[in-house]
Design a protein around this motif. Structure first.
Motif, PDB file in Angstrom:
ATOM      1  N   THR A  90       0.804  -1.214   0.000  1.00  0.00           N
ATOM      2  CA  THR A  90       0.000   0.000   0.000  1.00  0.00           C
ATOM      3  C   THR A  90       0.835   1.261   0.000  1.00  0.00           C
ATOM      4  O   THR A  90       0.329   2.328  -0.241  1.00  0.00           O
ATOM      5  N   GLY A  91       2.130   1.156   0.295  1.00  0.00           N
ATOM      6  CA  GLY A  91       3.012   2.310   0.264  1.00  0.00           C
ATOM      7  C   GLY A  91       2.999   3.077   1.572  1.00  0.00           C
ATOM      8  O   GLY A  91       2.144   2.878   2.413  1.00  0.00           O
ATOM      9  N   PRO A  92       3.964   3.977   1.737  1.00  0.00           N
ATOM     10  CA  PRO A  92       4.093   4.718   2.978  1.00  0.00           C
ATOM     11  C   PRO A  92       2.908   5.627   3.281  1.00  0.00           C
ATOM     12  O   PRO A  92       2.653   5.936   4.423  1.00  0.00           O
ATOM     13  N   ALA A  93       2.187   6.084   2.278  1.00  0.00           N
ATOM     14  CA  ALA A  93       1.079   7.002   2.520  1.00  0.00           C
ATOM     15  C   ALA A  93      -0.066   6.334   3.273  1.00  0.00           C
ATOM     16  O   ALA A  93      -0.865   7.005   3.905  1.00  0.00           O
ATOM     17  N   ALA A  94      -0.155   5.015   3.230  1.00  0.00           N
ATOM     18  CA  ALA A  94      -1.260   4.314   3.877  1.00  0.00           C
ATOM     19  C   ALA A  94      -0.860   3.740   5.230  1.00  0.00           C
ATOM     20  O   ALA A  94      -1.579   2.928   5.781  1.00  0.00           O
ATOM     21  N   THR A  95       0.266   4.140   5.798  1.00  0.00           N
ATOM     22  CA  THR A  95       0.735   3.552   7.037  1.00  0.00           C
ATOM     23  C   THR A  95       0.034   4.164   8.237  1.00  0.00           C
ATOM     24  O   THR A  95      -0.103   5.377   8.350  1.00  0.00           O
ATOM     25  N   VAL A  96      -0.416   3.287   9.128  1.00  0.00           N
ATOM     26  CA  VAL A  96      -1.031   3.684  10.385  1.00  0.00           C
ATOM     27  C   VAL A  96      -0.405   2.813  11.457  1.00  0.00           C
ATOM     28  O   VAL A  96      -0.262   1.604  11.279  1.00  0.00           O
ATOM     29  N   CYS A  97      -0.016   3.411  12.579  1.00  0.00           N
ATOM     30  CA  CYS A  97       0.654   2.650  13.633  1.00  0.00           C
ATOM     31  C   CYS A  97      -0.333   1.773  14.399  1.00  0.00           C
ATOM     32  O   CYS A  97      -1.553   1.938  14.299  1.00  0.00           O
ATOM     33  N   SER A  98       0.210   0.857  15.187  1.00  0.00           N
ATOM     34  CA  SER A  98      -0.632  -0.065  15.941  1.00  0.00           C
ATOM     35  C   SER A  98      -1.304   0.603  17.136  1.00  0.00           C
ATOM     36  O   SER A  98      -2.225   0.050  17.711  1.00  0.00           O
ATOM     37  N   TRP A  99      -0.866   1.805  17.529  1.00  0.00           N
ATOM     38  CA  TRP A  99      -1.494   2.507  18.648  1.00  0.00           C
ATOM     39  C   TRP A  99      -2.788   3.183  18.234  1.00  0.00           C
ATOM     40  O   TRP A  99      -3.642   3.447  19.066  1.00  0.00           O
ATOM     41  N   CYS A 100      -2.921   3.516  16.964  1.00  0.00           N
ATOM     42  CA  CYS A 100      -4.134   4.183  16.492  1.00  0.00           C
ATOM     43  C   CYS A 100      -5.209   3.133  16.232  1.00  0.00           C
ATOM     44  O   CYS A 100      -4.932   2.106  15.620  1.00  0.00           O
TER      45      CYS A 100
END
Length: 129
Positions: A90-100
């Motif tokens: 998905t690329g870096p723009a779609a990254t969400v951390c595990s805390w969110c």
């Protein structure tokens, strides 16, 4: 296609990411061979877009592209640094951390970030005076 980073460029970029909160100035505590050589290597990273230089102070800072080149990215909701998966489809723009918390498909990023920042009071403190 861009040429891969050289050994000194990767060393400088990694040091820039890990040390001094992502910044470098002459005399900050680390250098590659000499201050002049460090500046030469960091200037090459600026040309590639992996670092930025403030001309007034001579301070170099790592950019999001520099973090991505090292396999890191910022969470798009809370800006925490997270490690990118080896095969990020998905690329870096779609990254969400595990805390969110996971974002429903019908919610915008802004709405989700606002909801994630809400911290309800602990149950023992609700209504207590």
């Amino acid at each position: 296609m861009a040429r891969p980073l050289g050994r000194l460029q990767r060393t400088a970029l990694g040091s820039l990411a890990r040390l001094n909160s992502g910044t470098w100035t002459p005399g900050c505590g680390w250098e590659i061979e000499s201050v002049a050589r460090t500046m030469q290597v960091l200037d090459s990273l600026v040309e590639r877009g992996y670092a930025a230089k403030t001309s007034a102070t001579g301070r170099y800072t790592i950019t999001e592209s520099g973090l991505n080149a090292l396999g890191w990215a910022s969470c798009r909701l809370c800006t925490r640094l997270i490690r990118l998966p080896e095969q990020a489809s998905t690329g870096p723009a779609a990254t969400v951390c595990s805390w969110c918390p996971p974002m429903p498909s019908h919610t915008s990023v802004r709405d989700h970030a606002a909801a994630a920042s809400l911290d309800p009071a602990p149950p023992a403190l609700v209504g207590a005076r």
